[in-house]
Enzyme design. Structure first.
Site, mmCIF file in Angstrom:
data_model
loop_
_atom_site.group_PDB
_atom_site.id
_atom_site.type_symbol
_atom_site.label_atom_id
_atom_site.label_comp_id
_atom_site.label_asym_id
_atom_site.label_seq_id
_atom_site.Cartn_x
_atom_site.Cartn_y
_atom_site.Cartn_z
ATOM 1 N N TYR A 163 0.835 -1.201 0.000
ATOM 2 C CA TYR A 163 0.000 0.000 0.000
ATOM 3 C C TYR A 163 0.867 1.247 0.000
ATOM 4 C CZ TYR A 163 -4.127 -2.762 1.248
ATOM 5 O OH TYR A 163 -5.162 -3.652 1.238
ATOM 6 N N TYR A 197 -2.491 -9.879 0.217
ATOM 7 C CA TYR A 197 -1.698 -9.130 1.193
ATOM 8 C C TYR A 197 -1.147 -10.079 2.245
ATOM 9 C CZ TYR A 197 -0.350 -5.910 4.845
ATOM 10 O OH TYR A 197 0.376 -5.235 5.789
ATOM 11 N N ARG A 218 -4.040 -12.390 3.604
ATOM 12 C CA ARG A 218 -5.385 -11.922 3.271
ATOM 13 C C ARG A 218 -5.561 -12.115 1.764
ATOM 14 N NH1 ARG A 218 -8.269 -7.332 4.049
ATOM 15 N NH2 ARG A 218 -9.777 -9.002 4.288
ATOM 16 N N HIS A 221 -7.860 -7.830 -2.413
ATOM 17 C CA HIS A 221 -9.104 -7.088 -2.159
ATOM 18 C C HIS A 221 -8.967 -5.631 -2.571
ATOM 19 C CE1 HIS A 221 -6.525 -6.968 1.424
ATOM 20 N NE2 HIS A 221 -6.950 -5.717 1.594
ATOM 21 N N HIS A 223 -10.413 -1.953 -1.311
ATOM 22 C CA HIS A 223 -11.075 -1.299 -0.175
ATOM 23 C C HIS A 223 -11.934 -0.152 -0.696
ATOM 24 C CE1 HIS A 223 -8.795 -2.888 3.335
ATOM 25 N NE2 HIS A 223 -7.764 -2.960 2.502
HETATM 26 C C1 MBD Z 1 -4.812 -5.114 5.134
HETATM 27 O O1 MBD Z 1 -4.569 -4.782 3.853
HETATM 28 C C2 MBD Z 1 -6.090 -5.129 5.524
HETATM 29 O O2 MBD Z 1 -7.015 -4.819 4.627
HETATM 30 C C3 MBD Z 1 -6.413 -5.492 6.829
HETATM 31 C C4 MBD Z 1 -7.816 -5.562 7.247
HETATM 32 C C5 MBD Z 1 -5.429 -5.822 7.731
HETATM 33 C C6 MBD Z 1 -4.126 -5.780 7.330
HETATM 34 C C7 MBD Z 1 -3.826 -5.428 6.039
HETATM 35 FE FE FE Z 2 -6.162 -4.198 2.804
#
Ligand code: MBD
Ligand code: FE
Length: 286
Positions: A163, A197, A218, A221, A223
């Site tokens: 990010y 992620y 993760r 995704h 956001h």
């Molecule tokens: C992430 O990118 C995220 O979306 C969440 C909820 C927790 C850690 C990293």
């Molecule tokens: Fe995230």
């Protein structure tokens, strides 16, 4: 250096997330003492029960102390809380909603991203890696009426899973933007597919994951925050079918309603996907 040539360090993402959280205009909870007492005692008693049940030893107690101290030193409290607790806070906060399902915000939202009107391309580096993705949709109210002028904010990881503002060497607003739905509540955003992620392995959250034998992933995704006057803010994430971790997200934030259905673009190498949002009327007293 390109996104794939460095390893993001927990210190970068953790410290950034802590600084970002502390900047947030602090919404005061105004919790009365009886409720503070009840909540605090329930949590403390739950820990007592666990200590008794498992006969937790002094070395284990000291390891816990050291770990808790290190979470703060790493700046990883936002990461820890958002990964392991936020999904239940979100569930309780929005259980009355009849419109779109939402999910957790996570630690990497930054307000006031660049604005693009109803249609545009997220800020990207030249030759940004990743499959091009055109994400479009319509924002409506519970009765199906379009919400003209609704705000659609999108932030996401790049194709290496990083990010902007929480990893080194990425332009400040890379893959972050704010859009305003047109007269029919429609918007269209050109971006790239994010990568899954991974929780940083070199910080306290990574240490916990490794010590417990869990996995740090993760699923990929997008956001989003979708808002319109007179309506509750919707914070959501959208996921991609077939991701290895859709079924075992470390942050437990995947819901079937949040699954996208991308199609190959008619022209060019990328994908297109349509996803509509339905906002609930503003909740009284919140
Ligand atoms: C992430 O990118 C995220 O979306 C969440 C909820 C927790 C850690 C990293
Ligand atoms: Fe995230």
């Amino acid at each position: 250096m390109t996104a794939t040539e460095y390893e993001a360090k927990a210190a970068d993402s953790g410290a950034g997330a802590t600084a970002q959280f502390l900047q947030k205009a602090g919404a005061k909870a105004n919790t009365p003492p009886e409720r503070v007492s009840e909540l605090a005692w329930e949590v403390i008693h739950a820990v007592h029960d666990t200590i008794r049940k498992h006969k937790v030893t002094y070395p284990e107690y000291d390891a816990l102390k050291a770990w808790l101290i290190q979470v703060g030193a790493d700046g990883e409290w936002p990461l820890f809380l958002d990964v392991w607790l936020e999904h239940v806070v979100e569930e309780v906060a929005n259980e009355h909603h009849k419109g779109n399902k939402g999910t957790i915000e996570g630690p990497y939202y930054v307000p006031d991203a660049p604005e693009f009107g109803a249609r545009g391309t997220l800020p990207m580096r030249e030759g940004e890696e990743g499959t091009p993705l055109t994400f479009s949709g319509q924002v409506r109210d519970l009765g199906g009426a379009p919400l003209a002028g609704a705000k659609v904010e999108l932030w996401q990881a790049d194709a290496a899973g990083y990010y902007s503002q929480f990893a080194p060497d990425i332009p400040e607003w890379n893959l972050r933007g704010s859009f305003t739905a047109d007269d029919e509540g429609r918007f269209s955003i050109d971006t790239i597919r994010p990568a899954p992620y991974m929780i940083p392995t070199d910080g306290s959250c990574g240490k916990l994951i490794a010590a417990a034998g869990w996995h740090p992933w993760r699923p990929a995704h997008l956001h989003l925050k979708v808002s319109a006057p007179g309506h509750d803010l919707l914070t959501a994430q959208l996921y991609f079918p077939g991701d290895e971790h859709n079924g075992d997200d470390v942050a437990q934030a995947v819901k079937p309603e949040l699954m996208l259905a991308p199609q190959p673009a008619l022209e060019g190498p990328g994908e297109v996907v349509v996803y509509d949002f339905v906002l609930d009327p503003a909740t009284e007293g919140r």
